[in-house]
Enzyme design. Structure first.
Site, short mmCIF file in Angstrom:
data_model
loop_
_atom_site.label_atom_id
_atom_site.label_comp_id
_atom_site.label_asym_id
_atom_site.label_seq_id
_atom_site.Cartn_x
_atom_site.Cartn_y
_atom_site.Cartn_z
N HIS A 44 0.82 -1.26 -0.13
CA HIS A 44 0.01 -0.02 0.09
C HIS A 44 0.74 1.19 -0.02
O HIS A 44 0.31 2.49 0.20
CB HIS A 44 -0.74 0.17 1.11
CG HIS A 44 -1.97 -1.09 0.96
ND1 HIS A 44 -1.63 -2.26 1.37
CD2 HIS A 44 -3.48 -0.89 0.68
CE1 HIS A 44 -2.94 -3.28 1.03
NE2 HIS A 44 -3.75 -2.29 0.68
N LYS A 225 -17.49 -15.99 8.23
CA LYS A 225 -17.26 -14.90 9.24
C LYS A 225 -16.76 -13.83 8.53
O LYS A 225 -17.33 -12.78 8.79
CB LYS A 225 -16.47 -15.47 10.45
CG LYS A 225 -16.96 -16.64 11.05
CD LYS A 225 -16.08 -17.16 12.31
CE LYS A 225 -16.62 -18.30 12.93
NZ LYS A 225 -15.80 -18.58 14.04
#
Length: 332
Positions: A44, A225
């Site tokens: 990033h 989940k």
């Protein structure tokens, strides 16, 4: 190859100035990209920079735009990012959440029309360095299939939780097993993923990053989940900011821009004295790290504690940058 922080920042700054970004804005943005890379979050930082410039050239990012406050409700504020530069705006929003927390004990800023914030962990760390609990998340374009589906209909929607322990404890995680940025890092390094990260073209779990990058069948963290958590994080960010959902960003925009983000700061010292806080945190950390090791050569780790070591190594030895990524930046 190895580069210094100064070389990185200079390269980023040159490209931003060539893209007609104002000098002060370019310097601040280049600084953040270089700091992210120096911290070891290449996916990033330096690796993401060419994509950032592409979106700047396409008009998705408006470099002269400034975020505007829309609504104030005590400890909660709603802001419109105006499609400004993502990392600079995110830093401002966490600063504002900290200011609100100083007054109210907790501060929440909901942001709409935002751009990709690059390394989300920067903003949780920013709060924790000042003694606050920092929590933030963002939605995204649909890049992951919900559990039981093949089509991308949910975002990776990264969530950050940072605790002002010594050292800072921080979880910075997308709702997928790996972000697409980390798939790229492993592919460029010629590595398989350490655990299954997605499905191959036949629907079988795979550790091959290049396959997952191509078919976009990334695996939700914790299977159903992570899929469920992605959905509710998107719903909360959309409602509190009155901004765009993953569905809206995906169906109405030509690329990933105009996303919704949440920034929360909590002033712990309003609830507990410093000595008690430190003692409780130390007991938690000691209880975990003294557990019997599954592999005697591998220490039990706490999330985020490796960042200080990575930063020290990169400052001492230089920052590793993939040759092909550096060539892309030099060509911009």
């Amino acid at each position: 190859m190895k580069v210094t922080f100064e070389q990185l920042k200079e390269a980023f700054n040159r490209v931003l100035l060539d893209a007609c970004v104002a000098r002060e804005t370019a310097d601040a943005c280049a600084e953040m990209f270089a700091r992210t890379t120096e911290s070891g979050v290449y996916s990033h930082g330096v690796n993401r920079f060419p994509r950032f410039i592409q979106q700047l050239d396409n008009g998705d990012i408006i470099p002269e735009a400034q975020p505007q406050r829309v609504t104030t409700l005590g400890a909660i504020e709603q802001w419109d990012a105006q499609r400004s530069i993502g990392n600079l705006t995110a830093k401002k929003m966490m600063d504002r959440a900290i200011e609100l927390a100083s007054d109210h004990g907790i501060g929440l800023v909901a942001l709409r029309n935002a751009n990709h914030w690059m390394r989300g962990g920067s903003y949780g760390w920013q709060a924790a360095e000042k003694g606050y609990i920092g929590i933030c998340w963002t939605n995204s374009i649909a890049v992951m299939a919900p559990w039981g589906a093949k089509e991308c209909r949910i975002g990776t929607n990264p969530l950050i939780v940072a605790i002002p322990s010594t050292p800072i404890t921080m979880v910075d995680m997308s709702m997928s097993m790996f972000s697409y940025g980390m798939l790229e890092v492993n592919r460029l390094a010629g590595r398989e993923l350490p655990v299954d990260g997605g499905f191959d073209d036949d629907g079988r779990l795979t550790k091959e990053p290049g396959t997952i990058e191509k078919n976009r069948r990334i695996l939700p963290m914790g299977y159903w989940k992570g899929s469920g958590l992605s959905i509710v994080l998107d719903m909360i960010a959309t409602l509190l900011s009155n901004g765009s959902s993953v569905a809206e960003v995906t169906q109405e925009n030509s690329d990933e821009y105009g996303v919704s983000q949440i920034f929360i700061a909590i002033e712990v010292d309003k609830l507990i004295d410093g000595a008690t806080r430190d003692a409780k945190l130390q007991r938690i950390m000691d209880f975990i790290t003294t557990a019997e090791r599954a592999d005697e050569n591998v220490a039990v780790r706490l999330p985020g504690h490796e960042f200080t070591r990575l930063l020290d190594e990169n400052r001492r030895n230089g920052i590793t940058v993939d040759d092909s990524v550096w060539a892309k930046i030099q060509a911009l």
